[in-house]
Design a protein around this motif. Structure first.
Motif, PDB file in Angstrom:
ATOM      1  N   TYR A  81      30.367  62.381  23.859  1.00 40.81           N
ATOM      2  CA  TYR A  81      31.356  62.089  24.900  1.00 40.81           C
ATOM      3  C   TYR A  81      30.665  61.793  26.229  1.00 40.81           C
ATOM      4  N   ALA A  82      29.682  62.619  26.609  1.00 37.31           N
ATOM      5  CA  ALA A  82      29.000  62.427  27.888  1.00 37.31           C
ATOM      6  C   ALA A  82      28.240  61.107  27.924  1.00 37.31           C
ATOM      7  N   SER A  83      27.586  60.738  26.829  1.00 35.51           N
ATOM      8  CA  SER A  83      26.827  59.485  26.806  1.00 35.51           C
ATOM      9  C   SER A  83      27.741  58.270  26.901  1.00 35.51           C
ATOM     10  N   ILE A  84      28.847  58.281  26.157  1.00 28.72           N
ATOM     11  CA  ILE A  84      29.777  57.148  26.210  1.00 28.72           C
ATOM     12  C   ILE A  84      30.439  57.060  27.583  1.00 28.72           C
ATOM     13  N   MET A  85      30.796  58.218  28.158  1.00 32.27           N
ATOM     14  CA  MET A  85      31.415  58.223  29.479  1.00 32.27           C
ATOM     15  C   MET A  85      30.460  57.690  30.533  1.00 32.27           C
ATOM     16  N   THR A  86      29.196  58.067  30.449  1.00 29.50           N
ATOM     17  CA  THR A  86      28.212  57.565  31.410  1.00 29.50           C
ATOM     18  C   THR A  86      28.092  56.049  31.324  1.00 29.50           C
ATOM     19  N   ALA A  87      28.030  55.525  30.102  1.00 32.06           N
ATOM     20  CA  ALA A  87      27.945  54.070  29.923  1.00 32.06           C
ATOM     21  C   ALA A  87      29.209  53.380  30.424  1.00 32.06           C
ATOM     22  N   LEU A  88      30.372  53.973  30.164  1.00 40.58           N
ATOM     23  CA  LEU A  88      31.634  53.368  30.587  1.00 40.58           C
ATOM     24  C   LEU A  88      31.741  53.334  32.108  1.00 40.58           C
TER      25      LEU A  88
END
Length: 387
Positions: A81-88
Protein backbone atom coordinates in the motif's frame (compact mmCIF):
# COMPACT_ATOMS: atom_id res chain seq x y z
CA UNK A 1 -29.08 -6.85 12.38
CA UNK A 2 -27.09 -4.79 9.90
CA UNK A 3 -25.34 -7.10 7.47
CA UNK A 4 -22.01 -6.46 5.80
CA UNK A 5 -23.77 -5.81 2.51
CA UNK A 6 -26.00 -3.16 4.07
CA UNK A 7 -23.03 -1.47 5.73
CA UNK A 8 -21.20 -1.41 2.40
CA UNK A 9 -24.22 0.31 0.87
CA UNK A 10 -24.24 2.87 3.68
CA UNK A 11 -20.55 3.59 3.14
CA UNK A 12 -20.99 4.04 -0.62
CA UNK A 13 -24.05 6.23 -0.02
CA UNK A 14 -21.99 8.48 2.26
CA UNK A 15 -19.37 8.88 -0.47
CA UNK A 16 -22.06 9.59 -3.09
CA UNK A 17 -23.66 12.32 -0.97
CA UNK A 18 -20.29 13.93 -0.22
CA UNK A 19 -19.18 14.08 -3.84
CA UNK A 20 -22.60 15.29 -4.99
CA UNK A 21 -22.35 18.22 -2.57
CA UNK A 22 -18.83 19.00 -3.78
CA UNK A 23 -19.90 19.08 -7.43
CA UNK A 24 -22.96 21.19 -6.57
CA UNK A 25 -20.90 23.73 -4.59
CA UNK A 26 -19.44 25.70 -7.58
CA UNK A 27 -22.87 25.99 -9.19
CA UNK A 28 -24.39 27.34 -5.99
CA UNK A 29 -21.43 29.65 -5.35
CA UNK A 30 -21.55 31.18 -8.83
CA UNK A 31 -25.31 31.56 -8.61
CA UNK A 32 -25.04 33.50 -5.33
CA UNK A 33 -22.29 35.72 -6.73
CA UNK A 34 -24.21 36.61 -9.88
CA UNK A 35 -27.33 37.28 -7.83
CA UNK A 36 -25.56 39.76 -5.54
CA UNK A 37 -23.39 41.46 -8.17
CA UNK A 38 -25.17 42.91 -11.25
CA UNK A 39 -21.84 43.21 -13.11
CA UNK A 40 -21.37 39.41 -13.15
CA UNK A 41 -23.17 36.91 -15.33
CA UNK A 42 -23.52 33.15 -14.87
CA UNK A 43 -20.66 31.61 -16.86
CA UNK A 44 -20.80 27.82 -17.19
CA UNK A 45 -17.19 27.64 -18.36
CA UNK A 46 -16.04 28.38 -14.82
CA UNK A 47 -18.25 25.60 -13.46
CA UNK A 48 -16.98 23.13 -16.05
CA UNK A 49 -13.41 24.04 -15.22
CA UNK A 50 -13.93 23.39 -11.50
CA UNK A 51 -15.73 20.15 -12.29
CA UNK A 52 -12.75 19.09 -14.39
CA UNK A 53 -10.39 19.63 -11.46
CA UNK A 54 -12.81 17.78 -9.16
CA UNK A 55 -12.98 14.89 -11.63
CA UNK A 56 -9.25 14.28 -11.21
CA UNK A 57 -9.68 14.02 -7.44
CA UNK A 58 -12.75 11.82 -7.91
CA UNK A 59 -10.78 9.42 -10.12
CA UNK A 60 -7.98 9.21 -7.56
CA UNK A 61 -10.54 8.68 -4.82
CA UNK A 62 -12.14 5.77 -6.67
CA UNK A 63 -8.73 4.16 -7.23
CA UNK A 64 -7.86 4.55 -3.55
CA UNK A 65 -11.27 3.46 -2.26
CA UNK A 66 -11.75 0.30 -4.32
CA UNK A 67 -8.16 -0.80 -5.05
CA UNK A 68 -5.63 0.62 -2.57
CA UNK A 69 -7.50 1.01 0.73
CA UNK A 70 -8.58 -2.68 0.82
CA UNK A 71 -4.89 -3.65 0.63
CA UNK A 72 -4.27 -1.91 3.94
CA UNK A 73 -7.54 -2.45 5.79
CA UNK A 74 -8.65 -5.93 4.71
CA UNK A 75 -5.41 -7.60 3.58
CA UNK A 76 -2.96 -5.77 5.88
CA UNK A 77 -0.41 -5.31 3.08
CA UNK A 78 1.18 -2.16 4.42
CA UNK A 79 4.36 -2.19 2.36
CA UNK A 80 2.50 -2.72 -0.91
CA UNK A 81 0.00 0.00 0.00
CA UNK A 82 2.75 2.47 0.94
CA UNK A 83 4.74 1.84 -2.25
CA UNK A 84 1.72 2.23 -4.55
CA UNK A 85 0.57 5.33 -2.67
CA UNK A 86 4.01 6.91 -2.98
CA UNK A 87 4.04 6.29 -6.73
CA UNK A 88 0.48 7.59 -7.11
CA UNK A 89 1.21 10.81 -5.21
CA UNK A 90 4.41 11.32 -7.21
CA UNK A 91 2.49 11.01 -10.49
CA UNK A 92 -0.13 13.44 -9.16
CA UNK A 93 2.56 15.99 -8.21
CA UNK A 94 4.14 15.83 -11.66
CA UNK A 95 0.75 16.13 -13.33
CA UNK A 96 -0.31 18.98 -11.05
CA UNK A 97 2.88 20.98 -11.55
CA UNK A 98 2.95 20.54 -15.32
CA UNK A 99 -0.75 21.28 -15.86
CA UNK A 100 -1.37 24.42 -13.83
CA UNK A 101 -4.56 26.27 -14.73
CA UNK A 102 -3.79 29.56 -16.56
CA UNK A 103 -6.47 31.93 -15.39
CA UNK A 104 -5.33 34.81 -17.60
CA UNK A 105 -5.59 32.80 -20.80
CA UNK A 106 -8.89 31.15 -19.98
CA UNK A 107 -11.80 33.22 -21.15
CA UNK A 108 -14.04 31.65 -18.57
CA UNK A 109 -11.97 33.02 -15.72
CA UNK A 110 -11.74 36.61 -16.84
CA UNK A 111 -13.64 38.95 -14.56
CA UNK A 112 -17.27 38.43 -15.37
CA UNK A 113 -17.89 41.98 -16.51
CA UNK A 114 -21.01 42.59 -18.44
CA UNK A 115 -20.75 44.74 -21.51
CA UNK A 116 -20.86 48.35 -20.47
CA UNK A 117 -24.44 49.41 -20.75
CA UNK A 118 -25.85 52.84 -20.79
CA UNK A 119 -27.94 52.22 -17.68
CA UNK A 120 -24.85 51.21 -15.67
CA UNK A 121 -22.37 53.98 -14.97
CA UNK A 122 -18.66 53.21 -14.81
CA UNK A 123 -17.53 51.88 -11.46
CA UNK A 124 -15.40 54.09 -9.26
CA UNK A 125 -12.64 51.51 -9.16
CA UNK A 126 -12.10 51.87 -12.91
CA UNK A 127 -11.57 55.63 -12.66
CA UNK A 128 -9.38 55.31 -9.65
CA UNK A 129 -7.24 52.62 -11.29
CA UNK A 130 -6.76 54.63 -14.48
CA UNK A 131 -5.31 57.62 -12.60
CA UNK A 132 -2.98 55.56 -10.45
CA UNK A 133 -1.44 53.45 -13.22
CA UNK A 134 1.85 54.69 -14.61
CA UNK A 135 5.06 53.51 -16.29
CA UNK A 136 6.36 51.89 -13.11
CA UNK A 137 3.13 49.99 -12.72
CA UNK A 138 3.38 48.59 -16.26
CA UNK A 139 7.05 47.63 -15.77
CA UNK A 140 6.25 45.82 -12.53
CA UNK A 141 3.37 44.04 -14.22
CA UNK A 142 5.60 42.94 -17.12
CA UNK A 143 8.26 41.79 -14.65
CA UNK A 144 5.77 39.62 -12.86
CA UNK A 145 4.61 38.12 -16.12
CA UNK A 146 8.10 37.19 -17.34
CA UNK A 147 9.31 35.82 -13.98
CA UNK A 148 10.02 32.07 -14.39
CA UNK A 149 7.47 30.02 -12.42
CA UNK A 150 8.47 27.73 -9.60
CA UNK A 151 8.09 23.97 -10.11
CA UNK A 152 5.82 23.70 -7.05
CA UNK A 153 3.61 26.69 -6.47
CA UNK A 154 1.15 27.61 -3.79
CA UNK A 155 -1.73 26.12 -5.75
CA UNK A 156 0.18 22.84 -6.14
CA UNK A 157 0.92 22.55 -2.43
CA UNK A 158 -2.76 23.16 -1.64
CA UNK A 159 -3.85 20.48 -4.13
CA UNK A 160 -1.42 17.94 -2.67
CA UNK A 161 -2.63 18.72 0.85
CA UNK A 162 -6.25 18.26 -0.25
CA UNK A 163 -5.33 14.92 -1.85
CA UNK A 164 -3.66 13.64 1.32
CA UNK A 165 -6.59 14.78 3.44
CA UNK A 166 -8.98 13.04 1.05
CA UNK A 167 -7.05 9.76 1.30
CA UNK A 168 -6.90 10.09 5.09
CA UNK A 169 -10.64 10.73 5.31
CA UNK A 170 -11.27 7.72 3.08
CA UNK A 171 -9.18 5.48 5.34
CA UNK A 172 -10.86 6.85 8.45
CA UNK A 173 -14.30 6.18 6.99
CA UNK A 174 -13.36 2.64 6.03
CA UNK A 175 -11.88 1.95 9.47
CA UNK A 176 -15.07 3.27 11.05
CA UNK A 177 -17.34 1.00 9.02
CA UNK A 178 -14.95 -1.91 9.55
CA UNK A 179 -15.09 -1.39 13.32
CA UNK A 180 -18.88 -1.43 13.09
CA UNK A 181 -18.78 -4.67 11.12
CA UNK A 182 -16.35 -6.20 13.59
CA UNK A 183 -18.60 -5.18 16.46
CA UNK A 184 -21.59 -6.78 14.75
CA UNK A 185 -19.56 -9.91 14.11
CA UNK A 186 -18.48 -10.01 17.75
CA UNK A 187 -22.06 -9.74 18.94
CA UNK A 188 -23.18 -12.44 16.52
CA UNK A 189 -20.24 -14.61 17.53
CA UNK A 190 -21.08 -14.27 21.23
CA UNK A 191 -24.65 -15.29 20.44
CA UNK A 192 -23.41 -18.19 18.35
CA UNK A 193 -21.02 -19.26 21.12
CA UNK A 194 -23.92 -19.35 23.55
CA UNK A 195 -25.79 -21.67 21.22
CA UNK A 196 -22.63 -23.72 20.74
CA UNK A 197 -22.24 -24.15 24.50
CA UNK A 198 -25.74 -25.60 24.68
CA UNK A 199 -24.78 -28.00 21.91
CA UNK A 200 -21.56 -28.84 23.76
CA UNK A 201 -23.61 -29.74 26.83
CA UNK A 202 -25.64 -32.14 24.71
CA UNK A 203 -22.40 -33.53 23.35
CA UNK A 204 -20.95 -33.96 26.83
CA UNK A 205 -23.87 -35.99 28.16
CA UNK A 206 -24.43 -38.08 25.03
CA UNK A 207 -25.68 -41.33 26.62
CA UNK A 208 -24.92 -43.53 23.61
CA UNK A 209 -21.29 -42.48 23.46
CA UNK A 210 -20.66 -42.98 27.17
CA UNK A 211 -22.62 -46.21 27.36
CA UNK A 212 -20.75 -47.86 24.49
CA UNK A 213 -17.37 -46.59 25.65
CA UNK A 214 -17.88 -47.75 29.23
CA UNK A 215 -19.09 -51.15 28.01
CA UNK A 216 -15.93 -51.53 25.96
CA UNK A 217 -13.81 -50.56 28.95
CA UNK A 218 -15.71 -53.03 31.12
CA UNK A 219 -14.97 -55.81 28.62
CA UNK A 220 -11.30 -54.90 28.61
CA UNK A 221 -11.01 -55.15 32.39
CA UNK A 222 -10.97 -58.97 32.26
CA UNK A 223 -9.25 -59.36 28.89
CA UNK A 224 -6.56 -56.67 29.06
CA UNK A 225 -6.53 -54.69 32.35
CA UNK A 226 -3.64 -52.46 31.26
CA UNK A 227 -5.50 -51.59 28.05
CA UNK A 228 -8.61 -50.79 30.09
CA UNK A 229 -6.62 -48.42 32.32
CA UNK A 230 -5.15 -46.70 29.30
CA UNK A 231 -8.62 -46.31 27.79
CA UNK A 232 -9.95 -44.77 31.00
CA UNK A 233 -7.10 -42.25 30.96
CA UNK A 234 -7.86 -41.34 27.36
CA UNK A 235 -11.54 -40.91 28.16
CA UNK A 236 -10.65 -38.73 31.13
CA UNK A 237 -8.41 -36.51 29.00
CA UNK A 238 -11.05 -36.14 26.36
CA UNK A 239 -13.79 -35.20 28.80
CA UNK A 240 -11.48 -32.75 30.56
CA UNK A 241 -10.88 -31.06 27.22
CA UNK A 242 -14.61 -30.85 26.49
CA UNK A 243 -15.47 -29.55 29.95
CA UNK A 244 -12.73 -26.96 30.40
CA UNK A 245 -11.60 -26.06 26.89
CA UNK A 246 -14.76 -26.45 24.81
CA UNK A 247 -16.24 -23.07 25.75
CA UNK A 248 -13.13 -21.03 24.95
CA UNK A 249 -12.62 -18.98 21.80
CA UNK A 250 -9.38 -20.78 20.94
CA UNK A 251 -7.27 -23.69 22.16
CA UNK A 252 -3.71 -24.74 21.27
CA UNK A 253 -3.54 -26.79 18.11
CA UNK A 254 -1.65 -29.54 19.94
CA UNK A 255 -4.57 -30.04 22.35
CA UNK A 256 -7.03 -30.26 19.47
CA UNK A 257 -4.83 -32.90 17.85
CA UNK A 258 -4.64 -34.86 21.10
CA UNK A 259 -8.41 -34.72 21.49
CA UNK A 260 -8.91 -36.16 18.00
CA UNK A 261 -6.45 -38.98 18.71
CA UNK A 262 -8.23 -39.89 21.95
CA UNK A 263 -11.64 -39.73 20.32
CA UNK A 264 -10.68 -42.04 17.45
CA UNK A 265 -9.01 -44.51 19.84
CA UNK A 266 -12.17 -44.77 21.91
CA UNK A 267 -14.32 -45.17 18.83
CA UNK A 268 -12.07 -47.97 17.51
CA UNK A 269 -12.94 -50.04 20.57
CA UNK A 270 -16.53 -50.29 19.38
CA UNK A 271 -15.90 -51.82 15.97
CA UNK A 272 -14.43 -55.01 14.56
CA UNK A 273 -11.72 -55.43 11.98
CA UNK A 274 -14.28 -54.86 9.23
CA UNK A 275 -14.03 -51.14 9.97
CA UNK A 276 -10.68 -49.75 8.92
CA UNK A 277 -9.89 -46.48 10.72
CA UNK A 278 -6.82 -44.55 9.60
CA UNK A 279 -5.63 -41.46 11.47
CA UNK A 280 -2.71 -39.39 10.18
CA UNK A 281 -1.99 -36.48 12.55
CA UNK A 282 1.37 -34.68 12.88
CA UNK A 283 3.19 -35.23 16.13
CA UNK A 284 4.27 -31.59 16.27
CA UNK A 285 2.18 -28.50 15.57
CA UNK A 286 2.82 -24.74 15.43
CA UNK A 287 2.19 -22.68 18.54
CA UNK A 288 -1.14 -21.35 17.34
CA UNK A 289 -4.76 -21.60 18.44
CA UNK A 290 -7.83 -22.99 16.73
CA UNK A 291 -11.53 -22.86 17.67
CA UNK A 292 -12.22 -25.88 19.91
CA UNK A 293 -14.24 -28.87 18.74
CA UNK A 294 -14.37 -27.55 15.18
CA UNK A 295 -12.93 -30.59 13.41
CA UNK A 296 -14.49 -33.21 15.64
CA UNK A 297 -17.91 -32.44 14.16
CA UNK A 298 -16.80 -33.74 10.75
CA UNK A 299 -15.19 -36.80 12.33
CA UNK A 300 -18.28 -37.58 14.38
CA UNK A 301 -20.37 -37.25 11.22
CA UNK A 302 -18.09 -39.81 9.53
CA UNK A 303 -18.62 -42.35 12.32
CA UNK A 304 -22.34 -41.65 12.34
CA UNK A 305 -22.92 -42.15 8.60
CA UNK A 306 -19.93 -44.17 7.43
CA UNK A 307 -19.94 -47.34 9.54
CA UNK A 308 -21.63 -50.43 8.17
CA UNK A 309 -22.19 -53.53 10.33
CA UNK A 310 -22.83 -55.77 7.30
CA UNK A 311 -19.99 -54.77 4.94
CA UNK A 312 -16.44 -53.55 5.13
CA UNK A 313 -16.20 -49.83 5.74
CA UNK A 314 -13.49 -47.30 6.33
CA UNK A 315 -12.77 -43.87 7.81
CA UNK A 316 -9.65 -41.91 6.86
CA UNK A 317 -8.64 -38.80 8.82
CA UNK A 318 -5.66 -36.71 7.78
CA UNK A 319 -4.28 -33.42 9.12
CA UNK A 320 -1.46 -31.45 7.51
CA UNK A 321 0.31 -28.14 8.10
CA UNK A 322 1.16 -26.26 4.92
CA UNK A 323 3.34 -23.15 4.76
CA UNK A 324 2.80 -21.35 1.44
CA UNK A 325 5.01 -18.50 2.70
CA UNK A 326 7.29 -17.91 5.73
CA UNK A 327 4.70 -15.56 7.24
CA UNK A 328 1.60 -17.72 6.76
CA UNK A 329 0.53 -21.31 7.35
CA UNK A 330 -2.66 -23.31 6.84
CA UNK A 331 -4.25 -26.33 8.44
CA UNK A 332 -5.43 -28.89 5.88
CA UNK A 333 -8.07 -31.31 7.17
CA UNK A 334 -9.34 -34.24 5.11
CA UNK A 335 -11.91 -36.80 6.21
CA UNK A 336 -13.01 -39.64 3.91
CA UNK A 337 -15.50 -42.31 4.84
CA UNK A 338 -17.60 -44.98 3.22
CA UNK A 339 -21.37 -44.62 3.27
CA UNK A 340 -23.47 -47.10 5.17
CA UNK A 341 -26.73 -48.45 3.81
CA UNK A 342 -28.51 -47.49 7.05
CA UNK A 343 -26.76 -44.60 8.85
CA UNK A 344 -26.27 -44.76 12.59
CA UNK A 345 -29.19 -43.08 14.35
CA UNK A 346 -27.23 -41.80 17.34
CA UNK A 347 -27.72 -38.12 18.10
CA UNK A 348 -25.22 -35.62 19.40
CA UNK A 349 -22.56 -33.22 18.28
CA UNK A 350 -22.93 -29.68 17.05
CA UNK A 351 -24.07 -30.45 13.49
CA UNK A 352 -22.48 -29.47 10.20
CA UNK A 353 -24.83 -26.53 9.65
CA UNK A 354 -23.72 -24.89 12.89
CA UNK A 355 -20.09 -25.62 12.05
CA UNK A 356 -20.43 -23.78 8.73
CA UNK A 357 -22.00 -20.78 10.46
CA UNK A 358 -19.21 -20.76 12.98
CA UNK A 359 -16.58 -20.92 10.24
CA UNK A 360 -18.20 -17.97 8.45
CA UNK A 361 -18.16 -15.89 11.63
CA UNK A 362 -14.60 -16.75 12.62
CA UNK A 363 -12.85 -16.85 9.25
CA UNK A 364 -15.15 -14.92 6.90
CA UNK A 365 -13.83 -15.69 3.38
CA UNK A 366 -10.33 -16.80 4.38
CA UNK A 367 -11.23 -20.50 4.71
CA UNK A 368 -12.28 -23.07 2.12
CA UNK A 369 -14.65 -25.98 2.73
CA UNK A 370 -15.25 -28.60 0.07
CA UNK A 371 -17.74 -31.44 0.61
CA UNK A 372 -18.22 -34.25 -1.92
CA UNK A 373 -21.21 -36.49 -1.36
CA UNK A 374 -20.77 -39.29 -3.88
CA UNK A 375 -22.59 -42.57 -4.27
CA UNK A 376 -20.43 -44.68 -1.97
CA UNK A 377 -18.02 -42.19 -0.39
CA UNK A 378 -18.22 -38.94 1.55
CA UNK A 379 -15.25 -36.52 1.48
CA UNK A 380 -14.67 -33.35 3.52
CA UNK A 381 -11.74 -31.03 2.79
CA UNK A 382 -11.19 -27.99 4.98
CA UNK A 383 -8.41 -25.38 4.83
CA UNK A 384 -8.06 -23.00 7.77
CA UNK A 385 -5.52 -20.17 8.09
CA UNK A 386 -3.45 -20.53 11.27
CA UNK A 387 -3.13 -17.33 13.27
Amino acid sequence: MITMKNQSRQENLAYLVTWSLLFAAPVLSLYLRTTNDPYLDFNWSEVFFVWGRFSIFLLLFLIHNFLLAPLLIHQNKRKLYASIMTALIAVFIVFQCTNRPNFEKREGFRPHKMEQREDFPPRFEEFEGSHQRGPHHEEAKMGRRHRPPLFVGEHDVLSIAVLLLMFGANLGTKYYFRSRRDQRKLEELEKQNLEQRLEYLKYQINPHFFMNTLNNIHALVDIDPSKAQETIRELSKMMRFVLYEGDRSGVPLTKEFEFIRNYTKLMQLRYSDKVKITVDIPEEAPDVTIPPLMLISFIENAFKHGISYQHDSFIEIKLEISTPSPLSSNLLFTCRNSKAEVPNQEKGGVGLANVKKRLDLLYDKSYTLEIKDEADIYIVKLKLPLR
